[in-house]
Design an enzyme around this catalytic site. Sequence first.
Site, PDB file in Angstrom:
ATOM      1  N   GLY A  41      74.586  96.223  69.625  1.00  0.00           N
ATOM      2  CA  GLY A  41      75.684  95.712  68.815  1.00  0.00           C
ATOM      3  C   GLY A  41      75.555  94.276  68.359  1.00  0.00           C
ATOM      4  O   GLY A  41      76.141  93.883  67.354  1.00  0.00           O
ATOM      5  N   GLU A  96      76.754  88.084  72.984  1.00  0.00           N
ATOM      6  CA  GLU A  96      77.348  89.430  72.954  1.00  0.00           C
ATOM      7  C   GLU A  96      78.270  89.559  71.751  1.00  0.00           C
ATOM      8  O   GLU A  96      78.935  88.595  71.371  1.00  0.00           O
ATOM      9  CB  GLU A  96      78.189  89.660  74.220  1.00  0.00           C
ATOM     10  CG  GLU A  96      77.473  90.388  75.334  1.00  0.00           C
ATOM     11  CD  GLU A  96      77.364  91.892  75.093  1.00  0.00           C
ATOM     12  OE1 GLU A  96      77.298  92.308  73.928  1.00  0.00           O
ATOM     13  OE2 GLU A  96      77.340  92.621  76.095  1.00  0.00           O
ATOM     14  N   ASP A  97      78.338  90.733  71.189  1.00  0.00           N
ATOM     15  CA  ASP A  97      79.308  90.959  70.129  1.00  0.00           C
ATOM     16  C   ASP A  97      80.719  91.065  70.698  1.00  0.00           C
ATOM     17  O   ASP A  97      81.668  90.523  70.134  1.00  0.00           O
ATOM     18  CB  ASP A  97      78.957  92.206  69.297  1.00  0.00           C
ATOM     19  CG  ASP A  97      78.601  93.414  70.161  1.00  0.00           C
ATOM     20  OD1 ASP A  97      78.502  93.257  71.398  1.00  0.00           O
ATOM     21  OD2 ASP A  97      78.428  94.505  69.611  1.00  0.00           O
ATOM     22  N   ASP A 100      84.497  93.648  76.865  1.00  0.00           N
ATOM     23  CA  ASP A 100      85.625  94.572  76.963  1.00  0.00           C
ATOM     24  C   ASP A 100      86.017  94.679  78.439  1.00  0.00           C
ATOM     25  O   ASP A 100      86.809  93.878  78.951  1.00  0.00           O
ATOM     26  CB  ASP A 100      85.193  95.905  76.354  1.00  0.00           C
ATOM     27  CG  ASP A 100      86.317  96.893  76.178  1.00  0.00           C
ATOM     28  OD1 ASP A 100      87.455  96.576  76.571  1.00  0.00           O
ATOM     29  OD2 ASP A 100      86.071  98.000  75.661  1.00  0.00           O
ATOM     30  N   LYS A 128      87.865  90.993  74.092  1.00  0.00           N
ATOM     31  CA  LYS A 128      88.944  91.988  74.059  1.00  0.00           C
ATOM     32  C   LYS A 128      89.501  92.160  75.465  1.00  0.00           C
ATOM     33  O   LYS A 128      88.773  92.434  76.409  1.00  0.00           O
ATOM     34  CB  LYS A 128      88.433  93.316  73.501  1.00  0.00           C
ATOM     35  CG  LYS A 128      89.570  94.155  72.943  1.00  0.00           C
ATOM     36  CD  LYS A 128      89.091  95.427  72.310  1.00  0.00           C
ATOM     37  CE  LYS A 128      89.011  96.505  73.353  1.00  0.00           C
ATOM     38  NZ  LYS A 128      88.821  97.843  72.764  1.00  0.00           N
ATOM     39  N   PHE A 149      90.411  99.915  69.157  1.00  0.00           N
ATOM     40  CA  PHE A 149      88.987 100.213  69.096  1.00  0.00           C
ATOM     41  C   PHE A 149      88.414  99.564  67.853  1.00  0.00           C
ATOM     42  O   PHE A 149      88.805  99.862  66.737  1.00  0.00           O
ATOM     43  CB  PHE A 149      88.730 101.717  69.106  1.00  0.00           C
ATOM     44  CG  PHE A 149      87.305 102.007  69.464  1.00  0.00           C
ATOM     45  CD1 PHE A 149      86.923 102.122  70.786  1.00  0.00           C
ATOM     46  CD2 PHE A 149      86.338 102.083  68.472  1.00  0.00           C
ATOM     47  CE1 PHE A 149      85.582 102.331  71.121  1.00  0.00           C
ATOM     48  CE2 PHE A 149      85.006 102.290  68.800  1.00  0.00           C
ATOM     49  CZ  PHE A 149      84.634 102.413  70.122  1.00  0.00           C
ATOM     50  N   ASP A 156      80.114  99.664  66.901  1.00  0.00           N
ATOM     51  CA  ASP A 156      80.048 101.037  66.397  1.00  0.00           C
ATOM     52  C   ASP A 156      81.031 101.955  67.093  1.00  0.00           C
ATOM     53  O   ASP A 156      81.573 101.640  68.161  1.00  0.00           O
ATOM     54  CB  ASP A 156      78.641 101.603  66.616  1.00  0.00           C
ATOM     55  CG  ASP A 156      78.397 101.994  68.072  1.00  0.00           C
ATOM     56  OD1 ASP A 156      78.650 101.138  68.952  1.00  0.00           O
ATOM     57  OD2 ASP A 156      78.005 103.139  68.339  1.00  0.00           O
ATOM     58  N   ARG A 162      78.612 100.419  62.175  1.00  0.00           N
ATOM     59  CA  ARG A 162      77.998  99.185  62.668  1.00  0.00           C
ATOM     60  C   ARG A 162      77.740  98.164  61.569  1.00  0.00           C
ATOM     61  O   ARG A 162      77.813  96.973  61.805  1.00  0.00           O
ATOM     62  CB  ARG A 162      76.638  99.499  63.292  1.00  0.00           C
ATOM     63  CG  ARG A 162      76.632  99.528  64.785  1.00  0.00           C
ATOM     64  CD  ARG A 162      75.200  99.415  65.276  1.00  0.00           C
ATOM     65  NE  ARG A 162      74.935 100.264  66.405  1.00  0.00           N
ATOM     66  CZ  ARG A 162      75.381 100.046  67.637  1.00  0.00           C
ATOM     67  NH1 ARG A 162      76.122  98.991  67.884  1.00  0.00           N
ATOM     68  NH2 ARG A 162      75.092 100.879  68.607  1.00  0.00           N
TER      69      ARG A 162
END
Length: 173
Positions: A41, A96-97, A100, A128, A149, A156, A162
Amino acid sequence: MSKLELVISRQRIAAKVTHLARRISQDYAGQELVLIGVLNGVFIFISDLARKLTIPTRVDFIRLASYGSESASSGRIEMTKDVETDLEGRAVLIVEDIVDSGLTLHWLKNHLAERGAISVKTCVLINKLERRTLPVELDYVGFEVEKGFLVGYGLDYDGQHRCLPEVYHLVLT
Ligand code: PRP
């Protein structure tokens, strides 16, 4: 059926990446930095960020998966490609993208702890908060998002969306 709702525009992303790169370049002035991107990602974010840094920078990648093909975290980390750079004596920034649950970053910081780096910090585009189960220390954060989400700009859903240039909330209807 699903629909996409815009969450973070390309203008906001571009401004944030510039801001993060400026801060990182100032903080690491006079040093060489190793960016470690977590595939897949991160590929868009890290390429934009790396090109804005004004310090000498190496780039390496690790491939970790925590989700499988579902939208909920499986709670399991699988590494299919390790970092190849010798990190001894180097300053490392994990890129990192999204964070979570925190499982991936928690695992990765432990994984890198024994590699002899002089520092290991973290840069995430999106923090997030909805499903955080492990506390992780974040040094550079682009955006805080409570829930939903997210797809686009590297994120993705089962391999889809993506390459969208902006971040969207994927709403399954
Ligand atoms: C995503 C994302 C992070 C991780 C974060 O990767 O890129 O690496 O999940 O989730 P966590 O904080 O709950 O661990 P994913 O496993 O979906 O693989 P991908 O990057 O190939 O999409």
